[in-house]
Design an enzyme around this catalytic site. Structure first.
Site, PDB file in Angstrom:
ATOM      1  N   GLY A   1      14.857  -7.923 -15.933  1.00 39.11           N
ATOM      2  CA  GLY A   1      15.633  -8.711 -16.889  1.00 39.11           C
ATOM      3  C   GLY A   1      16.131  -7.910 -18.069  1.00 39.11           C
ATOM      4  O   GLY A   1      16.648  -8.474 -19.039  1.00 39.11           O
TER       5      GLY A   1
ATOM      6  N   ASP B   1      13.240  -1.154  -7.629  1.00 32.79           N
ATOM      7  CA  ASP B   1      12.613  -1.180  -8.947  1.00 32.79           C
ATOM      8  C   ASP B   1      13.394  -0.325  -9.957  1.00 32.79           C
ATOM      9  O   ASP B   1      14.435   0.266  -9.629  1.00 32.79           O
ATOM     10  CB  ASP B   1      11.152  -0.700  -8.801  1.00 32.79           C
ATOM     11  CG  ASP B   1      10.206  -1.417  -9.746  1.00 32.79           C
ATOM     12  OD1 ASP B   1      10.656  -1.906 -10.789  1.00 32.79           O
ATOM     13  OD2 ASP B   1       8.997  -1.461  -9.439  1.00 32.79           O
TER      14      ASP B   1
ATOM     15  N   GLU C   1      14.963  -5.148 -12.042  1.00 31.61           N
ATOM     16  CA  GLU C   1      15.147  -4.387 -13.287  1.00 31.61           C
ATOM     17  C   GLU C   1      14.580  -5.148 -14.486  1.00 31.61           C
ATOM     18  O   GLU C   1      14.909  -4.867 -15.625  1.00 31.61           O
ATOM     19  CB  GLU C   1      16.572  -3.878 -13.460  1.00 31.61           C
ATOM     20  CG  GLU C   1      17.665  -4.895 -13.621  1.00 31.61           C
ATOM     21  CD  GLU C   1      17.777  -5.465 -15.021  1.00 31.61           C
ATOM     22  OE1 GLU C   1      17.258  -6.568 -15.208  1.00 31.61           O
ATOM     23  OE2 GLU C   1      18.393  -4.825 -15.905  1.00 31.61           O
TER      24      GLU C   1
ATOM     25  N   ASP D   1       6.686  -8.074 -15.489  1.00 31.60           N
ATOM     26  CA  ASP D   1       5.764  -8.447 -14.409  1.00 31.60           C
ATOM     27  C   ASP D   1       4.895  -9.646 -14.785  1.00 31.60           C
ATOM     28  O   ASP D   1       4.393  -9.743 -15.916  1.00 31.60           O
ATOM     29  CB  ASP D   1       4.826  -7.282 -14.088  1.00 31.60           C
ATOM     30  CG  ASP D   1       5.554  -6.137 -13.433  1.00 31.60           C
ATOM     31  OD1 ASP D   1       6.801  -6.186 -13.332  1.00 31.60           O
ATOM     32  OD2 ASP D   1       4.879  -5.181 -13.014  1.00 31.60           O
TER      33      ASP D   1
HETATM   34  C1  GLA Z   1       7.014  -2.681 -11.291  1.00 26.93           C
HETATM   35  C2  GLA Z   1       7.493  -3.976 -10.640  1.00 26.93           C
HETATM   36  C3  GLA Z   1       6.318  -4.637  -9.945  1.00 26.93           C
HETATM   37  C4  GLA Z   1       5.741  -3.699  -8.905  1.00 26.93           C
HETATM   38  C5  GLA Z   1       5.344  -2.394  -9.552  1.00 26.93           C
HETATM   39  C6  GLA Z   1       4.932  -1.348  -8.521  1.00 26.93           C
HETATM   40  O1  GLA Z   1       6.138  -2.915 -12.321  1.00 26.93           O
HETATM   41  O2  GLA Z   1       8.042  -4.829 -11.591  1.00 26.93           O
HETATM   42  O3  GLA Z   1       6.710  -5.855  -9.340  1.00 26.93           O
HETATM   43  O4  GLA Z   1       6.685  -3.495  -7.895  1.00 26.93           O
HETATM   44  O5  GLA Z   1       6.418  -1.849 -10.313  1.00 26.93           O
HETATM   45  O6  GLA Z   1       4.657  -0.124  -9.096  1.00 26.93           O
END
Ligand code: GLA
Length: 466
Positions: free
Chosen positions: A223, A179, A221, A243
């Site tokens: 995008g 992440d 990351e 997300d």
């Molecule tokens: C980010 C990622 C998600 C998830 C959360 C977990 O937002 O994009 O897919 O993994 O962190 O905290």
């Protein structure tokens, strides 16, 4: 006029199995057979930047804890999920990664600086869990972060790449989602393509490689630095967007954003528009079929994001559609994309009182498959009837040939008395009884009953050969 028949599913699955087994075969995309196909389905950007770690010859499939459980995870959930993937038959269909997302680790590192599983929720440790998951014939994935902390403020792997990768390998981990939170805004010392991500992500790639264990490397990351432009030589997949949320709006927005990078995806490295929301309750069954269809066509990772221990039969049916999965796992590995979008401003709805969103009503998404087949999705993006008529040359086919067609949801050949001799696909997508927003409220209130209501937004996935 020659009529070409769709190959048997079994034959394709056999092909897939042998292709996946060919370890370290250099990933490549075979040239498409006609100039029309090559023009519409450009793959020229793929193949320059391959990580080539022998993984991801087709998009990864499995399950991830985040979309449904968020931080409410523990080793029992993970074990029971592995059990459920096997007992539901999903594992046999290819869903083989069991991926633990954020919150598995303790809030601080141990005395020797090592990552520690949270002793309350993962008291047996990750190695025991990996052994259990491997015992089921599945693979275990874990999560860390290219910054000092994960998004839920557990320790990140920045400056600990080698130790953490070695620890993951010693536990028997098969997959790492990496992440982008708390990255300190680090800028590269040697700036490459203006991307700090090129400093943040390659060290973990090198650390994973040096463990000697094959570990799928999934970059997350969001995008931010257009990872399609550089991540192919760093990881096996790269998130292209923020997300996903369990709504029609989020899912369709993300599909559109991911579409931009279609020419960069291919065997060994895939665009990742985030994990599936199918089964989480925020969309209708018809909308989830759209979601699953388009993710399959876009060669997105198929990572289930619901609680597979407690799925409705509709959810299981969607996730288990073998022929749609076969589209995703097709060995040719070309990302399908939006070919036509019509009816601009024909379909508008208020997302909020001040935010009017207009969609292209009738969209056609398509992509070439192996064995001279093409997948076509007729995607009604609105809550009103869409009439589709697509001239075959518009999707790259020779309009003077005849084709056999199969609807992968109706599981019928010769879709709706398809007038292939007119060189066109025709299909009506009927108006729903209720507006989508109303249906969504019902879905929230009525749960699975509401999922039976409509099938209006389902793209018809058709695979005419040649
Ligand atoms: C980010 C990622 C998600 C998830 C959360 C977990 O937002 O994009 O897919 O993994 O962190 O905290």
């Amino acid at each position: 006029m020659e009529v070409l028949r769709l190959r048997l599913v079994v034959a394709v699955l056999v092909l897939l199995a042998s292709s996946a087994a060919a370890a370290r075969a250099p990933p490549r995309i075979a040239p498409l057979p006609t100039a029309a196909l090559r023009r519409l389905y450009d793959t020229s950007n793929y193949g320059k930047l391959q990580l080539n770690n022998g993984l991801a010859l087709t998009p990864q499939m499995g399950w991830n804890s985040w979309n449904f459980f968020a931080c409410n995870i523990n080793e029992t959930v993970i074990r029971e999920t592995a059990d459920a993937l096997v007992s539901t038959g999903l594992a046999t269909l290819g869903y083989n990664y069991v991926n633990i997302d954020d919150c598995w680790s303790y809030v601080t590192r141990g005395k020797k600086g090592q990552l520690l599983p949270d002793p309350k929720t993962f008291p047996s440790g990750i190695k025991a869990l990996a052994d259990y998951v491997h015992g089921k014939g599945l693979k275990l994935g874990i999560y860390s972060d290219a910054g000092v902390s994960t998004c839920q403020v557990r320790p990140g792997s920045l400056f600990h790449e080698n130790d953490d990768a070695a620890l993951f390998a010693s536990w028997g981990v098969d997959y790492l989602k990496y992440d982008n939170c708390y990255n300190l805004g680090i800028k590269p010392e040697k700036r490459l393509q203006n991307s700090y991500a090129l400093v943040m992500y390659p060290p973990m790639r090198d650390a994973l490689n040096s463990t000697g264990r094959q570990i799928f490397y999934s970059l997350c990351e969001w995008g931010q630095d257009d990872p399609a432009l550089w991540a192919g030589k760093v990881g096996n997949s790269w998130r292209t967007t923020d997300d996903i949320v369990d709504t029609w709006k989020s899912m369709t927005d993300i599909a559109d954003k991911n579409n931009k990078w279609a020419s960069y995806a291919g065997p060994g490295g895939w665009n990742d528009p985030d994990m599936l929301e199918v089964g989480n309750g925020g969309m209708t069954s018809a909308e989830y079929r759209s979601h699953f269809s388009i993710w399959a066509l876009m060669k997105a990772p198929l990572l289930i994001g619901c609680d597979v221990r407690n799925m409705t039969s509709e959810t299981l049916e969607i996730l288990s559609n073998k022929e749609v999965i076969q589209v995703n796992q097709d060995p040719l590995g070309v990302q399908g994309r939006r070919i036509l979008g019509e009816g601009k401003y024909g379909c508008c709805e208020f997302i909020t009182m001040s935010n009017l969103q207009c969609n292209l009503l009738s969209q056609v998404w398509a992509g070439p498959l192996s064995e001279n087949r093409l997948v076509v999705a007729l995607w009604n993006r609105c809550s009103e009837t869409a009439n589709f008529t697509i001239k075959l040359p518009a999707v790259g086919l020779d309009g003077s040939s005849a084709y056999s067609v199969r609807d992968l949801w109706q599981k019928e050949d010769e879709l709706h008395a398809l007038p292939v001799l007119d060189a066109a696909l025709k299909m009506d997508s009927p108006a729903p009884e209720k507006k989508r927003s109303e249906r969504r409220r019902h879905a929230a209130v009525l749960g699975s009953q509401a999922l039976e209501q409509k099938s209006d937004q389902t793209p018809a996935l058709s695979s005419p050969p040649n």
